[in-house]
Design a protein around this motif. Structure first.
Motif, PDB file in Angstrom:
ATOM      1  N   UNK A 169       0.836  -1.208   0.000  1.00 47.75           N
ATOM      2  CA  UNK A 169       0.000   0.000   0.000  1.00 47.75           C
ATOM      3  C   UNK A 169       0.864   1.249   0.000  1.00 47.75           C
ATOM      4  N   UNK A 170       0.444   2.259  -0.765  1.00 52.42           N
ATOM      5  CA  UNK A 170       1.207   3.501  -0.840  1.00 52.42           C
ATOM      6  C   UNK A 170       0.728   4.414   0.284  1.00 52.42           C
ATOM      7  N   UNK A 171       1.278   4.186   1.490  1.00 47.43           N
ATOM      8  CA  UNK A 171       0.924   4.991   2.664  1.00 47.43           C
ATOM      9  C   UNK A 171       2.216   5.470   3.302  1.00 47.43           C
ATOM     10  N   UNK A 250      -0.859  -4.871   6.857  1.00 45.74           N
ATOM     11  CA  UNK A 250      -1.597  -4.368   8.026  1.00 45.74           C
ATOM     12  C   UNK A 250      -2.245  -3.014   7.743  1.00 45.74           C
ATOM     13  N   UNK A 251      -1.822  -2.354   6.662  1.00 44.48           N
ATOM     14  CA  UNK A 251      -2.404  -1.055   6.295  1.00 44.48           C
ATOM     15  C   UNK A 251      -3.575  -1.200   5.324  1.00 44.48           C
ATOM     16  N   UNK A 252      -4.012  -2.440   5.089  1.00 43.55           N
ATOM     17  CA  UNK A 252      -5.164  -2.688   4.226  1.00 43.55           C
ATOM     18  C   UNK A 252      -6.410  -2.944   5.082  1.00 43.55           C
ATOM     19  N   UNK A 253      -7.570  -2.580   4.552  1.00 43.84           N
ATOM     20  CA  UNK A 253      -8.827  -2.899   5.229  1.00 43.84           C
ATOM     21  C   UNK A 253      -9.212  -4.344   4.903  1.00 43.84           C
ATOM     22  N   UNK A 254     -10.094  -4.961   5.709  1.00 38.84           N
ATOM     23  CA  UNK A 254     -10.559  -6.316   5.382  1.00 38.84           C
ATOM     24  C   UNK A 254     -11.157  -6.400   3.980  1.00 38.84           C
ATOM     25  N   UNK A 281      -2.166   3.600   8.786  1.00 37.33           N
ATOM     26  CA  UNK A 281      -3.461   4.140   8.398  1.00 37.33           C
ATOM     27  C   UNK A 281      -4.201   4.666   9.631  1.00 37.33           C
ATOM     28  N   UNK A 282      -4.716   5.907   9.586  1.00 29.89           N
ATOM     29  CA  UNK A 282      -5.381   6.475  10.768  1.00 29.89           C
ATOM     30  C   UNK A 282      -6.724   5.823  11.100  1.00 29.89           C
ATOM     31  N   UNK A 283      -7.284   5.044  10.178  1.00 33.92           N
ATOM     32  CA  UNK A 283      -8.617   4.476  10.393  1.00 33.92           C
ATOM     33  C   UNK A 283      -8.583   2.985  10.728  1.00 33.92           C
ATOM     34  N   UNK A 284      -7.388   2.422  10.898  1.00 35.86           N
ATOM     35  CA  UNK A 284      -7.261   1.003  11.219  1.00 35.86           C
ATOM     36  C   UNK A 284      -6.509   0.836  12.535  1.00 35.86           C
ATOM     37  N   UNK A 289      -7.694  -4.269  11.165  1.00 40.88           N
ATOM     38  CA  UNK A 289      -6.951  -4.269   9.891  1.00 40.88           C
ATOM     39  C   UNK A 289      -7.129  -5.587   9.141  1.00 40.88           C
ATOM     40  N   UNK A 290      -6.842  -5.560   7.848  1.00 45.31           N
ATOM     41  CA  UNK A 290      -7.079  -6.706   6.987  1.00 45.31           C
ATOM     42  C   UNK A 290      -6.226  -7.915   7.295  1.00 45.31           C
TER      43      UNK A 290
END
Length: 325
Positions: A169-171, A250-254, A281-284, A289-290
């Motif tokens: 992920x590009x974070x 770990x920065x991906x959503x499910x 990611x601020x929302x996970x 996390x995924x």
């Protein structure tokens, strides 16, 4: 007036502002894994004691292994991992094969010049080099060798696959965003993909620069047999006969993890790597996390294996920081 009104948000900053204004604020809980289940993901290795030498020999020399009943193992899950303790301190490693209902020995293996340095890395290489296991999840703190092992195993098996895809992920690191980068897609992605190139460099350094193996990696990059690609372009694709490594999962959503796995076509193998304690990611978080979802939802499936790497091998300093900071 009698109705309960609450602000529900995954944004922790917004919830803090709401609470300061005396507004009831709650996290979105539907997609969260409980603390107990998160802990269970890291306890999948069982320890066996009082196993005779005859049975240990059979683990490695008999293709069928040793039946779970003979080892008094109750209700093992497919691809569950075992350590058999022996006098002298050398553990014997085994994996449950659900097709034969038996435990088979896990040998120390080597993948394209990279050796396993501890028991967990031996488990990881066993799963990565096993063509029957189509989906692998590798978790662990920084420096435990997740990405390096996945990449070495992919290059080792390159003849079995049409392409090796690497992505992440590009974070950027929290609050360290550089803003917009100049250039085309390759130029913009370059800084984010440097960790993957670093691991390729480690693999190449295990051989001489003029060796056949080092030249082969360069040729694979030139011909795009080994391709580093952005995750943004994955939707709608069908990836057949591909070895696909997704780093920093770990920065991906499910939902994003599900989207990636449903792209897998016939003959493909997917490897997700990441550290659920290092989320940018601020929302996970650790529960939503995924990567956590993947380990919890697919545990016990015959096509899936999860290994949690515990010992840092990057350097003594890296391991110390991972434990104490």
């Amino acid at each position: 007036p009698g109705r309960v009104v609450a602000l529900v948000s995954k944004d922790i900053n917004l919830r803090m502002k709401a609470k300061a204004l005396k507004i009831m604020a709650q996290d979105y809980l539907t997609d969260k894994i409980t603390e107990e289940r998160v802990e269970n993901i890291h306890k999948e290795v069982q320890v066996l004691t009082d196993v005779s030498q005859d049975k240990i020999d059979k683990l490695f020399y008999d293709e069928q292994g040793v039946s779970a009943k003979d080892l008094k193992v109750r209700d093992p899950q497919p691809n569950q991992l075992f350590k058999i303790e022996r006098e002298g301190g050398n553990n014997v490693l085994a994996r449950f094969n659900s097709y034969t209902n038996s435990l088979v020995g896990v040998k120390k293996q080597k993948a394209y010049g990279i050796d396993s340095r501890n028991d967990e890395q031996s488990f990881a290489l066993d799963a990565l080099l096993n063509p029957d296991i189509k989906l692998v999840s590798l978790t662990g703190t920084a420096g435990t060798g997740k990405t390096l092992l996945a990449l070495a195993a992919a290059v080792e098996q390159e003849e079995m696959y049409d392409q090796i895809l690497l992505s992440r992920p590009v974070i950027p690191l929290q609050n360290q965003d550089m803003g917009f980068l100049p250039g085309d897609v390759k130029d913009k992605l370059g800084p984010y993909m440097l960790p993957l190139f670093d691991n390729l460099t480690v693999i190449k350094k295990s051989f001489k620069s003029t060796s056949r193996e080092a030249i082969k990696i360069e040729e694979m990059l030139r011909s795009e047999k080994l391709l580093i690609s952005p995750l943004a372009y994955i939707r709608g694709r069908s990836l057949s006969n591909v070895f696909f490594i997704i780093d920093e999962a770990q920065n991906l959503t499910p939902h994003e993890v599900k989207t990636i796995i449903t792209r897998a076509g016939e003959g493909s193998k997917l490897v997700f790597t990441g550290d659920i304690y290092q989320i940018d990611s601020p929302y996970l978080d650790i529960h939503s996390n995924g990567l956590t979802h993947l380990g919890e939802k697919l545990y016990g499936q015959e096509l899936f294996a999860h290994i949690n790497l515990t010992k840092g091998e990057r350097s003594e300093l890296s391991e110390l920081a991972g434990k104490l900071l």
